[in-house]
Design a protein around this motif. Structure first.
Motif, PDB file in Angstrom:
ATOM      1  N   VAL A 156       0.803  -1.216   0.000  1.00  0.00           N
ATOM      2  CA  VAL A 156       0.000   0.000   0.000  1.00  0.00           C
ATOM      3  C   VAL A 156       0.840   1.271   0.000  1.00  0.00           C
ATOM      4  O   VAL A 156       1.920   1.325   0.590  1.00  0.00           O
ATOM      5  N   PHE A 157       0.309   2.249  -0.686  1.00  0.00           N
ATOM      6  CA  PHE A 157       0.857   3.607  -0.726  1.00  0.00           C
ATOM      7  C   PHE A 157      -0.314   4.559  -0.545  1.00  0.00           C
ATOM      8  O   PHE A 157      -1.465   4.124  -0.526  1.00  0.00           O
ATOM      9  N   THR A 158      -0.079   5.839  -0.431  1.00  0.00           N
ATOM     10  CA  THR A 158      -1.188   6.764  -0.241  1.00  0.00           C
ATOM     11  C   THR A 158      -2.173   6.676  -1.400  1.00  0.00           C
ATOM     12  O   THR A 158      -3.363   6.875  -1.213  1.00  0.00           O
ATOM     13  N   SER A 159      -1.692   6.324  -2.591  1.00  0.00           N
ATOM     14  CA  SER A 159      -2.595   6.177  -3.734  1.00  0.00           C
ATOM     15  C   SER A 159      -3.478   4.933  -3.604  1.00  0.00           C
ATOM     16  O   SER A 159      -4.454   4.786  -4.331  1.00  0.00           O
ATOM     17  N   SER A 160      -3.164   4.039  -2.663  1.00  0.00           N
ATOM     18  CA  SER A 160      -3.963   2.829  -2.445  1.00  0.00           C
ATOM     19  C   SER A 160      -5.192   3.103  -1.600  1.00  0.00           C
ATOM     20  O   SER A 160      -6.056   2.234  -1.460  1.00  0.00           O
ATOM     21  N   ARG A 161      -5.262   4.291  -1.007  1.00  0.00           N
ATOM     22  CA  ARG A 161      -6.392   4.655  -0.168  1.00  0.00           C
ATOM     23  C   ARG A 161      -7.691   4.536  -0.955  1.00  0.00           C
ATOM     24  O   ARG A 161      -7.754   4.933  -2.105  1.00  0.00           O
ATOM     25  N   GLY A 162      -8.732   3.978  -0.325  1.00  0.00           N
ATOM     26  CA  GLY A 162     -10.015   3.911  -1.009  1.00  0.00           C
ATOM     27  C   GLY A 162     -10.921   2.825  -0.467  1.00  0.00           C
ATOM     28  O   GLY A 162     -10.609   2.161   0.516  1.00  0.00           O
ATOM     29  N   ARG A 163     -12.057   2.659  -1.150  1.00  0.00           N
ATOM     30  CA  ARG A 163     -13.068   1.678  -0.768  1.00  0.00           C
ATOM     31  C   ARG A 163     -12.951   0.467  -1.693  1.00  0.00           C
ATOM     32  O   ARG A 163     -13.144   0.591  -2.898  1.00  0.00           O
TER      33      ARG A 163
END
Length: 180
Positions: A92-99
């Protein structure tokens, strides 16, 4: 249980209240009021806020009959390419954030899990602070090294001037250096 295996030769007539799914030589009769009894869940290896670079695995758990199943993974409603297995692992990276959610596609219909919110803490600030501290330390070291080098060079130049002056006094016949 709502699903039952019925041999093909005893196939009932199609009713509006049932969903019939053919699989090989079996007919699976699933009444419409039962399709909601099947469930899909998204299980994850971590429910806390993750740090960038950590790995998380997600598993699509279901109680569907053993049919020809296909899996789809979605992030923020968009299908993730090349993710067709019942489980996935992500760094995970900050771009992996989500639903995230999984969809199980079967001949008897599609079932979708609830969303799982994946939160990733932003460690960019920490990286900037560490880089800033490193830059200050590096500049101090370079400054001290330059000061030492300049002091050494000034001392070397002073010695060379003194040596040159002594050498000029020792040269015989040098008329300019006759003063005492």
């Amino acid at each position: 249980m709502c699903a039952r295996d019925i041999p093909r030769e005893k196939m009932p007539s199609r009713r509006k209240t049932s969903l019939h799914c053919l699989l090989g030589t079996l007919l699976i009769d699933i009444p419409q009021n039962c399709i909601k009894e099947f469930q899909v869940h998204l299980n994850t290896s971590s429910s806390d806020v993750l740090q960038e670079g950590q790995e998380v695995s997600m598993q699509c758990a279901h109680d569907l009959p053993p049919l020809d199943l296909a899996f789809e993974w979605q992030k923020n409603g968009q299908t993730l390419a090349d993710q067709r297995e019942s489980s996935i692992a992500l760094r995970v990276f900050t771009s992996s954030r989500g639903r995230y959610r999984c969809v199980v596609r079967s001949p008897c219909g599609n079932l979708t899990s609830d969303h799982h919110q994946l939160d990733v803490s932003n460690s960019v600030t920490l990286i900037f602070v560490l880089c800033g501290v490193f830059a200050v330390v590096l500049m101090l070291c370079l400054g001290l090294a330059m000061k030492y080098k300049m002091k050494k060079d000034v001392g070397d130049q002073k010695r060379k001037r003194e040596q040159r002056a002594l050498n000029l006094h020792r040269i015989p016949g040098n008329a300019q250096l006759t003063h005492p």
